[in-house]
Design a protein around this motif. Structure first.
Motif, PDB file in Angstrom:
ATOM      1  N   ALA A 431     124.446 -40.772  76.109  1.00 57.96           N
ATOM      2  CA  ALA A 431     125.487 -40.967  75.095  1.00 57.96           C
ATOM      3  C   ALA A 431     126.563 -41.923  75.601  1.00 57.96           C
ATOM      4  O   ALA A 431     127.112 -42.718  74.821  1.00 57.96           O
ATOM      5  CB  ALA A 431     126.114 -39.620  74.719  1.00 57.96           C
ATOM      6  N   GLU A 434     125.048 -45.403  75.346  1.00 57.83           N
ATOM      7  CA  GLU A 434     125.013 -45.814  73.940  1.00 57.83           C
ATOM      8  C   GLU A 434     126.393 -46.227  73.456  1.00 57.83           C
ATOM      9  O   GLU A 434     126.546 -47.237  72.750  1.00 57.83           O
ATOM     10  CB  GLU A 434     124.474 -44.655  73.089  1.00 57.83           C
ATOM     11  CG  GLU A 434     123.004 -44.353  73.343  1.00 57.83           C
ATOM     12  CD  GLU A 434     122.587 -42.988  72.829  1.00 57.83           C
ATOM     13  OE1 GLU A 434     123.440 -42.295  72.208  1.00 57.83           O
ATOM     14  OE2 GLU A 434     121.431 -42.587  73.053  1.00 57.83           O
ATOM     15  N   ASP A 435     127.412 -45.468  73.869  1.00 59.13           N
ATOM     16  CA  ASP A 435     128.786 -45.793  73.482  1.00 59.13           C
ATOM     17  C   ASP A 435     129.242 -47.098  74.119  1.00 59.13           C
ATOM     18  O   ASP A 435     129.941 -47.900  73.496  1.00 59.13           O
ATOM     19  CB  ASP A 435     129.715 -44.650  73.885  1.00 59.13           C
ATOM     20  CG  ASP A 435     131.133 -44.849  73.367  1.00 59.13           C
ATOM     21  OD1 ASP A 435     131.298 -45.034  72.148  1.00 59.13           O
ATOM     22  OD2 ASP A 435     132.070 -44.830  74.192  1.00 59.13           O
ATOM     23  N   ASN A 438     127.866 -49.924  72.167  1.00 58.01           N
ATOM     24  CA  ASN A 438     128.577 -50.045  70.892  1.00 58.01           C
ATOM     25  C   ASN A 438     129.954 -50.688  71.043  1.00 58.01           C
ATOM     26  O   ASN A 438     130.511 -51.207  70.065  1.00 58.01           O
ATOM     27  CB  ASN A 438     128.732 -48.657  70.253  1.00 58.01           C
ATOM     28  CG  ASN A 438     127.412 -48.116  69.719  1.00 58.01           C
ATOM     29  OD1 ASN A 438     126.546 -48.886  69.301  1.00 58.01           O
ATOM     30  ND2 ASN A 438     127.253 -46.801  69.748  1.00 58.01           N
ATOM     31  N   GLN A 439     130.511 -50.670  72.253  1.00 54.45           N
ATOM     32  CA  GLN A 439     131.838 -51.239  72.488  1.00 54.45           C
ATOM     33  C   GLN A 439     131.806 -52.650  73.073  1.00 54.45           C
ATOM     34  O   GLN A 439     132.854 -53.244  73.330  1.00 54.45           O
ATOM     35  CB  GLN A 439     132.640 -50.324  73.422  1.00 54.45           C
ATOM     36  CG  GLN A 439     132.979 -48.974  72.816  1.00 54.45           C
ATOM     37  CD  GLN A 439     133.787 -48.099  73.771  1.00 54.45           C
ATOM     38  OE1 GLN A 439     134.385 -48.591  74.721  1.00 54.45           O
ATOM     39  NE2 GLN A 439     133.798 -46.800  73.511  1.00 54.45           N
ATOM     40  N   SER A 461     117.703 -43.953  71.875  1.00 53.92           N
ATOM     41  CA  SER A 461     118.931 -44.757  71.856  1.00 53.92           C
ATOM     42  C   SER A 461     118.764 -45.972  70.954  1.00 53.92           C
ATOM     43  O   SER A 461     119.682 -46.344  70.204  1.00 53.92           O
ATOM     44  CB  SER A 461     119.288 -45.202  73.276  1.00 53.92           C
ATOM     45  OG  SER A 461     119.537 -44.089  74.106  1.00 53.92           O
TER      46      SER A 461
END
Length: 561
Positions: A431, A434-435, A438-439, A461
């Protein structure tokens, strides 16, 4: 007096470019010369001590070599004089009893008199240090550690009429395990290397030799920690290059460069780094030999021998690694190691900064197993078709100490440097990765064109990312990975690759080994690599997307399992 001294003359000639020297030696000589010229208010040269050193060295003669039986004073090269004066004669203005330098770092090629000059320094220290002083030497093995003892024995044995007291009692007693000076009751002791038994010593002066071959920095730090109560603590850290970028000596050299460049402040460090400024044309460029071998500039026989060794290294590939690392101070891994890309080629592509703003980037991920390292890479191409890249590693937070021990990598250091992220406990927290992906757009001010992944570990993912981005499954097979592997290699070899300072990425490149299939397609093989290569694999995945989209004009070549 100092301005007529060989040390000042050498430093002055280096600064004025009358003597060949690499960049960082010039910077250090500028600082040395400023002190000698009286331009530094905090430090000055103790000329009384300098005169005493001169008198001692004029009495002692060379025990062997091309200048056998000549006065040692006349045999010391210019850079060696700088080392002696800097380490023993530069003192604080406010407290003339306190020497300035506590660490003397010498990076120099083989057969440049480093063992000899340290032996000379120890002879001087026997007479200049306080009574009951202890001097230690440490090296990767006992035989190397005793090289200084052998050199001391030769100097003492060759000068029996001089190194005596009142013509009868010898000044020195040589035993199996140490050498003692009767005048000052001081001892020199060579130590066998240990990874845990060097604590508890109280060294006035220590030498750690061939630091590049040590598995970690324990020996250096153990000696330094033993000097806490010593007024004039002094440590010599010496080595040639070794065919590895990840070793304690490279850490010392990198820190010294930061100090000399003005990026870090340390007035207690004196460093002579005889490594070439440009390593690309070693086959024909005599400047590389000159910058790594200062003694060869003063002794013709050494220079001629180096030229012969270079001829052999050109013709015989198996001799190349030893020649480049030991005689040119170039980090090189030969063909026998099956290295993906020579580490010196990678390091030559390092830049101070990359402007990512407004670029379209490709993201490669290598999620591997949840209890192992993972990595995320971003890559793009600039207008000149240079590949720009950045890579971040991810490790299980609860296994950092275990990984530090087994992999001999200080992951906590790279976490502080923000080149690595610790997440999860015994397993990596996907996680967090994945975050992070995304950033990326917000962090780098870029647009993600697509994300490349390996189906085996990243399917879950990838499904989450696919809701926002274009995701591309990259088949982990030689026929798919060969083109980006070859492209990345060619770009780095030609200098058309850029990355910001990232030692962990360099270690991954150093570890990477390639395998060829029956069609001679090349790919990085994790099982045959010499350590973690996740950052390189992630970068290759990113370059795969870049290769298909930018260089081949937008038609992705995707193979689905």
């Amino acid at each position: 007096m100092i301005k007529q001294h060989p040390a000042y003359i050498y430093a002055d000639n280096v600064v004025k470019k009358k003597v060949i020297a690499p960049k960082y030696v010039i910077l250090q000589c500028e600082e040395f010369k400023a002190v000698c010229d009286g331009k530094d208010k905090k430090y000055f040269v103790n000329e009384d001590r300098l005169e005493k050193i001169g008198k001692i060295l004029k009495l002692i003669r060379m025990p062997k070599g091309l200048k056998m039986n000549q006065r040692i004073y006349d045999c010391i090269a210019g850079f060696q004089w700088v080392l002696i004066v800097a380490s023993l004669c530069i003192v604080e203005t406010a407290n003339p009893e306190k020497r300035r330098y506590e660490t003397i770092l010498l990076e120099i090629a083989r057969k440049n008199g480093k063992t000899f000059i340290i032996a000379v320094l120890f002879v001087l220290l026997f007479f200049l240090e306080p009574k009951y002083s202890y001097f230690y030497s440490v090296a990767p093995d006992g035989a190397l550690s005793r090289e200084i003892k052998k050199a001391l024995e030769e100097i003492i044995g060759f000068n029996p009429d001089i190194l005596t007291q009142e013509g009868t009692l010898k000044m020195f007693r040589i035993r199996r395990d140490d050498i003692e000076c009767y005048v000052t009751s001081s001892k020199y002791i060579p130590l066998n290397y240990s990874n845990s038994r060097l604590d508890g010593k109280l060294p006035n002066v220590f030498l750690v030799d061939e630091v590049g071959a040590l598995p970690n920095s324990y020996a250096i730090e153990a000696m330094r920690s033993g000097q806490l109560t010593i007024l004039n603590k002094l440590g010599f850290v010496i080595s040639t290059k070794y065919p590895t970028v990840h070793n304690p000596f490279e850490d010392e050299v990198d820190y010294a460069k930061k100090v000399l460049d003005g990026h870090a402040e340390d007035e207690k460090l004196f460093a002579l780094l005889f490594e070439p400024d440009d390593t690309k044309m070693w086959v024909t460029d005599d400047l590389i030999l000159a910058q790594a071998n200062p003694l060869a500039l003063e002794i013709d026989e050494i220079w001629d021998d180096l030229l012969e060794k270079r001829k052999r290294a050109i013709e015989v590939e198996s001799a190349r690694e030893n020649f480049l690392t030991k005689h040119c101070n170039i980090i090189y891994q030969g063909a026998g190691t099956e290295t993906f890309i020579p580490i010196d080629k990678v390091k030559a592509c390092k830049v101070d900064s990359i402007d990512w703003t407004g670029r379209e980037v490709y993201v490669g991920v290598d999620l591997a197993m949840t209890n192992d390292n993972c990595a995320v890479a971003i890559a793009t191409a600039d207008d000149d078709q240079n590949i720009l890249a950045d890579v971040i590693a991810f490790v299980p937070d609860g296994r950092i100490d275990e990984k530090n021990k087994f992999e001999k990598i200080d992951y906590r250091r790279f976490i502080r440097e923000m080149k690595c992220i610790a997440c999860g406990d015994q397993v990596v927290d996907y996680a967090v990765i994945e975050d992070f992906v995304n950033q990326i757009e917000q962090k780098y001010q870029v647009t993600i064109k697509s994300i490349g992944y390996d189906r085996y570990n990243a399917l879950s993912s990838a499904q989450k990312w696919s809701q926002k981005y274009t995701t591309v499954e990259i088949r982990q097979h030689s026929d798919t990975l060969h083109p980006p592997t070859k492209l990345l290699s060619e770009k780095i070899e030609s200098g058309a690759f850029q990355y910001m300072d990232n030692t962990l990425l360099e270690i991954n490149f150093e570890n990477a080994r390639c395998t060829y299939d029956t069609n001679m397609n090349r790919y990085v093989n994790k099982k045959k690599s010499n350590g973690k290569v996740d950052m390189v694999v992630a970068l290759i995945n990113a370059v795969y997307l870049l290769n298909q989209d930018v260089i081949f004009g937008g038609d992705f070549f995707v193979q689905i399992v």
